[in-house]
Each structure stands twice: as structure tokens, then as C-alpha cells.
Enzyme design. Structure first.
Site, PDB file in Angstrom:
ATOM      1  N   LYS A  74      -3.008  -4.070  -4.303  1.00 18.34           N
ATOM      2  CA  LYS A  74      -4.147  -4.493  -5.131  1.00 18.34           C
ATOM      3  C   LYS A  74      -4.079  -3.834  -6.511  1.00 18.34           C
ATOM      4  O   LYS A  74      -4.243  -4.495  -7.536  1.00 18.34           O
ATOM      5  CB  LYS A  74      -5.485  -4.153  -4.434  1.00 18.34           C
ATOM      6  N   THR A  75      -3.829  -2.533  -6.536  1.00 17.28           N
ATOM      7  CA  THR A  75      -3.729  -1.828  -7.819  1.00 17.28           C
ATOM      8  C   THR A  75      -2.540  -2.350  -8.622  1.00 17.28           C
ATOM      9  O   THR A  75      -2.642  -2.576  -9.832  1.00 17.28           O
ATOM     10  CB  THR A  75      -3.563  -0.310  -7.581  1.00 17.28           C
ATOM     11  N   ASP A 130     -11.460   0.353  -8.306  1.00 16.81           N
ATOM     12  CA  ASP A 130     -10.980   0.414  -6.937  1.00 16.81           C
ATOM     13  C   ASP A 130     -12.164   0.753  -6.034  1.00 16.81           C
ATOM     14  O   ASP A 130     -13.107   1.424  -6.469  1.00 16.81           O
ATOM     15  CB  ASP A 130      -9.918   1.525  -6.866  1.00 16.81           C
ATOM     16  N   THR A 179     -11.264  -2.927   0.361  1.00 24.10           N
ATOM     17  CA  THR A 179     -10.637  -3.204   1.647  1.00 24.10           C
ATOM     18  C   THR A 179     -11.524  -4.142   2.451  1.00 24.10           C
ATOM     19  O   THR A 179     -11.090  -4.731   3.424  1.00 24.10           O
ATOM     20  CB  THR A 179     -10.440  -1.901   2.440  1.00 24.10           C
ATOM     21  N   ARG A 238       3.467  -0.292   0.517  1.00 24.06           N
ATOM     22  CA  ARG A 238       3.330   1.148   0.298  1.00 24.06           C
ATOM     23  C   ARG A 238       4.034   1.931   1.397  1.00 24.06           C
ATOM     24  O   ARG A 238       4.696   2.940   1.150  1.00 24.06           O
ATOM     25  CB  ARG A 238       1.854   1.559   0.229  1.00 24.06           C
TER      26      ARG A 238
END
Ligand code: ADE
Length: 346
Positions: A74-75, A130, A179, A238
Site C-alpha cells: 500500500k505504501t 497510513d 488493513t 514484504r
């Protein structure tokens, strides 16, 4: 592109609680442009269209909400959007690129914090928040008019002298990440013109990410080893990059840096990561349920009390992948471990 981390993101469940070194490692591997971003194909198609249309109108792109399990990018995607909007944007003959500013929900605790973030922006800037579901109600309400009309009303003074002052804001784009889209208040969710759910990646896409990262880090990795790592990365970029880092360390000490399938296997064994990418914590969660409840449902609060985790940690970190691979089911009466999980645990 100027990237500025303006609000301390301690306590964040995503990038915020990452040590600096880990953060640096991830940053070197983040794709910068949409063409480098692997996977999430339908999201990318829709996003490219929105970016092209906004650029043609010479307007900032609509506010974007990204939701999905942690670690799916997402980032990274928010940074990519900022870069895409910045590319070829020239104002009055000068090179002027939009900034990408990063904040987090828990970091913006009062409306005044939000006001100072928003008033520091310039036309076309991208503000990334975020964990946007963790904004306080008051801050969230201040955000509504900022998103809709590019104004905020702030209260100045105290007691009987208090008055409201309206500030106009530049035309910015807010990118919110969470999330859990369900945890967002409807009025906030409705103010995002573009809402995207990030999906788990396919294994071939994870393998492409591992291969790309290996190239950037100048690692020697066999095709077989890349396939093996991609099968144990929980379909999450990740995690794939973290595994690669661990395996690199092991290979440097034991095989002159060369990553082959035997080295990959040995280092994963050392990390106690099994064939499906489950680690000790995943297996312990499943075993705890099986030991206490067998295949009967258990409520999330009871489960949190049993494992000593926060309920939100279980919901955000452990459950999504365990549900994705059919090891855990969410029923109205609680969480149930499936027969498949039982078989895997032996
Ligand atoms: N690194 C992390 N996520 C990625 C993605 N989706 N594509 C390429 N590299 C990545």
C-alpha cells in the site's frame, strides 16, 4: 520526488514500527513507477486510467483509499502514484514536482496536527495517511471538508473568546491506507473517489518480485531457489523481501553469497519457516485453538486472551493469510481451525 516523513508513525502496524535499517532495505527495493510494479493487474489498469485522465485535465488525481492485509504494497503504491503524477508535470515552465508526504493515523492525534500537515502542502501534493482507520473522530471530521472542498475550519482561542477560522488548502490528493476498510466510518470512506483492495499475490508474481530484488541487490540466485522462496513468502512482497535478506546472510556465510535451493532450504529451516511459509507464531496460534477448542469455534477475545496477543494483531496479521490458504474460517460463532490445517500440523 521529495519524500518527507512528517508525522512520527510509532505504534503503526504497517511501516511505522519498522527499524530504520529494515525501512532502508525496503525503500531500495520499492518500485518507483507503475511499469515496475509487479502484480495487482486490475488495480494497475484502473489506476493508470485515473492517472492519465487527471493529468490530461491538469488536475490532481482523486483521493485514493487502499485497503488489504499488511505487506502487500500500500505504501509502495502510494509512492508510485505520487511519482506518476509528478512525472512530466511542469508548471509555468519550471520543473515543479509534487511532494509525497507520509503520515499515520495514530500520529495525527488532534485537529491542530492535521491542520499543520494540511497547510504545509502545495498544489498537487500527495498526502499519504497510513492506518487511516486509527484517526480520532475529531480529526476524521476535520478531514471531511479538507477532502471535499479543500478548506478546514479550526478553532482559535479559549473559553468565551473562541472563534472558528476557515483556512483554504491547496488542491492535494489524500491517499489513505488501512488493513480494514470495515473499520472506516462511512462518511470518510465515501469521500474517496478511488477505492482499491490489494489482493494476495500469485506465486509467479512473488517470484518475479524476488528476482527483481535479487537483481537490485546484485545477488546470485538460482531459478529453483527463487521458486522455493516464492512458495514460502505467504504471497506477500514484504515477507518475500525479508526472506531474501535472511537467505542472503546465510548464503554469504556458507556459500560465498550464492543462493541455491539447498542454501535456501537450510536457512528457512533455521528460521523455522515451513513449506507453506508459516512461522512459529502462526503454528502456535493454530495449535492453541486446536488444543483448547479442537474444531469448535472460538471468539476473537478469548483467542487473544489465550495467546496473549492483541485481538487486532490476530485479525490484521495472522488471520488474513491463514484464511487465504483455508486453514482458518471466520464464522458468526468464532474462528474455526479447518481439517486441512490440522493435517498440515500433523
Ligand atoms: N516490492 C514490493 N512490492 C513490489 C511489487 N508489487 N512490485 C515490485 N516490487 C515490489
Amino acid at each position: 520526488m521529495a519524500v518527507e516523513r512528517i508525522v512520527d508513525a510509532r505504534g503503526s502496524s504497517d511501516d511505522g514500527d519498522m527499524p530504520d535499517e529494515q525501512q532502508k532495505f525496503e525503500n531500495t527495493l520499492r518500485p518507483q513507477r507503475l511499469s515496475e510494479y509487479i502484480g495487482q493487474e486490475s488495480l494497475k489498469t484502473s489506476l493508470q486510467l485515473a492517472i492519465d485522465a487527471a493529468k490530461q485535465r491538469n488536475e490532481p488525481i482523486d483521493h485514493v483509499l487502499l485497503f488489504g492485509p499488511p505487506g502487500l504494497g500500500k505504501t509502495t503504491l502510494a509512492g508510485v502514484i505520487a511519482n506518476e503524477m509528478a512525472a512530466n508535470t511542469k508548471k509555468k515552465g519550471e520543473e515543479q514536482k509534487p511532494n509525497f508526504k507520509v503520515a499515520s493515523g495514530p500520529g495525527i492525534s488532534r485537529p491542530g496536527d492535521l491542520a499543520s500537515v494540511l497547510t504545509s502542502l502545495q498544489d498537487g501534493d500527495v498526502l499519504f495517511i497510513d492506518e487511516i482507520h486509527r484517526l480520532s473522530r475529531q480529526v476524521e471530521e476535520t478531514l471531511y471538508s479538507a477532502m471535499e472542498d479543500y478548506v478546514i475550519d479550526i478553532m482559535i482561542g479559549k473559553g468565551p473568546a473562541v472563534r472558528s477560522v476557515r483556512l483554504s488548502l491547496p488542491r492535494f490528493t489524500l491517499i489513505g491506507a488501512t488493513t480494514r476498510a470495515g473499520a472506516l466510518a462511512n462518511p470518510l470512506r465515501d469521500r474517496f473517489g478511488l477505492v482499491y483492495r490489494l489482493e494476495y499475490y500469485s506465486e509467479p508474481h512473488i517470484k518475479e518480485i524476488i528476482t527483481r530484488s535479487s537483481r537490485i541487490l546484485d545477488l546470485t540466485i538460482t531459478d529453483e531457489a527463487a521458486t522455493m522462496l516464492s512458495s514460502r513468502a505467504r504471497l506477500t512482497p514484504r515477507i518475500a523481501n525479508r526472506l531474501l535478506k535472511r537467505v542472503r546472510d546465510y548464503a554469504e556465510l556458507n556459500n560465498n553469497g550464492k543462493i541455491d535451493v539447498a542454501i535456501a532450504e537450510q536457512s528457512l529451516e533455521l528460521l523455522q519457516i515451513d513449506r507453506l511459509g508459516l512461522d512459529i507464531a502462526d503454528r502456535s496460534l493454530l495449535r492453541t485453538i486446536l488444543d483448547h477448542y479442537g474444531e469448535r469455534p472460538v471468539g476473537i477475545k478469548t483467542l487473544a486472551a489465550l495467546t496473549g496477543d492483541e485481538a487486532s494483531t490476530i485479525e490484521d496479521y495472522y488471520e488474513p493469510y491463514l484464511m487465504q490458504i483455508g486453514f482458518l474460517e471466520r464464522t458468526p460463532r468464532g474462528r474455526v481451525v479447518t481439517g486441512r490445517a490440522k493435517k498440515h500440523l500433523g
